[in-house]
Enzyme design. Structure first.
Site, PDB file in Angstrom:
ATOM      1  CE1 TYR A  59    -107.367 -28.570 -53.082  1.00  0.00           C
ATOM      2  CE2 TYR A  59    -106.853 -29.338 -55.287  1.00  0.00           C
ATOM      3  CZ  TYR A  59    -106.691 -28.658 -54.163  1.00  0.00           C
ATOM      4  OH  TYR A  59    -105.445 -27.629 -54.327  1.00  0.00           O
ATOM      5  CE  LYS A  62    -107.816 -25.173 -54.271  1.00  0.00           C
ATOM      6  NZ  LYS A  62    -107.500 -23.834 -53.516  1.00  0.00           N
TER       7      LYS A  62
END
Length: 242
Positions: A147, A151
């Site tokens: 993640y 991002k």
């Protein structure tokens, strides 16, 4: 200055959570929304809540047909690049399916959709792209290597695209929330140990609400943010200030 009257805004992942909150906030600020999600039921519910101002697209943001449809729009004033997901796993246990799935949606689909939106905006000489990133696009955290990777990638896209598109009158920004009360985060925050881990790292002492993120989104799309590009607005309660 945060009036969006007459502006047309495309929002992915608009059926629920942050995407829906942003869609409702844009409409409440006077804009018209193209709401994209894979669930027809979610989009029907959203359209019923804001009658006449939501154009539902039941499509997969990873599909090339979707990117082509975006690029063919005659006009697009704003794009909220919101679709994405997280599947927390320890770094040494991340499976290839999880890695490939998150890269495909959070990075590849986000890039291609932003690219399609940019083509419309460059042609008209104006527009705003808001990449929905995360505080995890600025820091690291246990169990979130993939993640964080995705991002951080979007934060890089924001900077590079902002520099390239600025001469064409197009702004590109990131909106980076902390943990927000949504259907996606509810199971994680319900775990007592994890909930304490989160609250201990937020100086304001609470997680955020979808409305707080949506308000920041409206600001970034609006003339009030006309000199803001290439940067990330952290709505994180102070998490990254430490």
């Amino acid at each position: 200055m945060s009036d969006l009257t007459g502006l047309r805004v495309l929002i992915t992942g608009a059926g629920r959570g942050l995407g829906r909150a942003c869609a409702e906030a844009v409409v409440d600020a006077g804009g018209d929304v193209i709401a994209v999600a894979r669930s027809a039921a979610d989009l029907d519910d959203l359209a019923a809540a804001r009658p006449g101002q939501i154009e539902p697209w039941v499509m997969d943001v990873a599909d090339s047909a979707f990117h082509a449809r975006v690029a063919a729009l005659p006009r697009l004033d704003g794009f909220v690049n919101n679709a994405g997901f997280n599947r927390p796993q320890p770094f040494t246990q991340v499976d290839v399916e999880t890695l490939d799935g998150m890269l495909a949606l959070n990075v590849r689909a986000a890039f291609l959709t932003a690219q399609a939106a940019a083509k419309v905006m460059v042609a008209q000489g104006s527009g705003v792209i808001v990449n929905m990133t995360s505080q995890m696009g600025h820091v690291g955290s246990p169990g979130r290597t993939v993640y964080c990777l995705t991002k951080h990638a979007l934060e890089g896209l924001t900077k590079a695209a902002a520099v390239e598109l600025a001469p064409h009158g197009v702004r590109v920004v990131s909106l980076a929330p902390t943990f927000i009360e949504t259907p996606m985060t509810a199971p994680m925050l319900a775990d007592e140990a994890f909930g304490r881990f989160v609250l201990d790292r937020i100086p304001l002492g609470r997680v955020g609400t979808a409305a707080e993120v949506a308000g920041a989104c409206v600001f970034l799309l609006s003339p009030a943010a006309s000199l803001v590009t290439g940067s990330s607005l952290l709505v994180d309660g102070g998490w990254t200030a430490q």
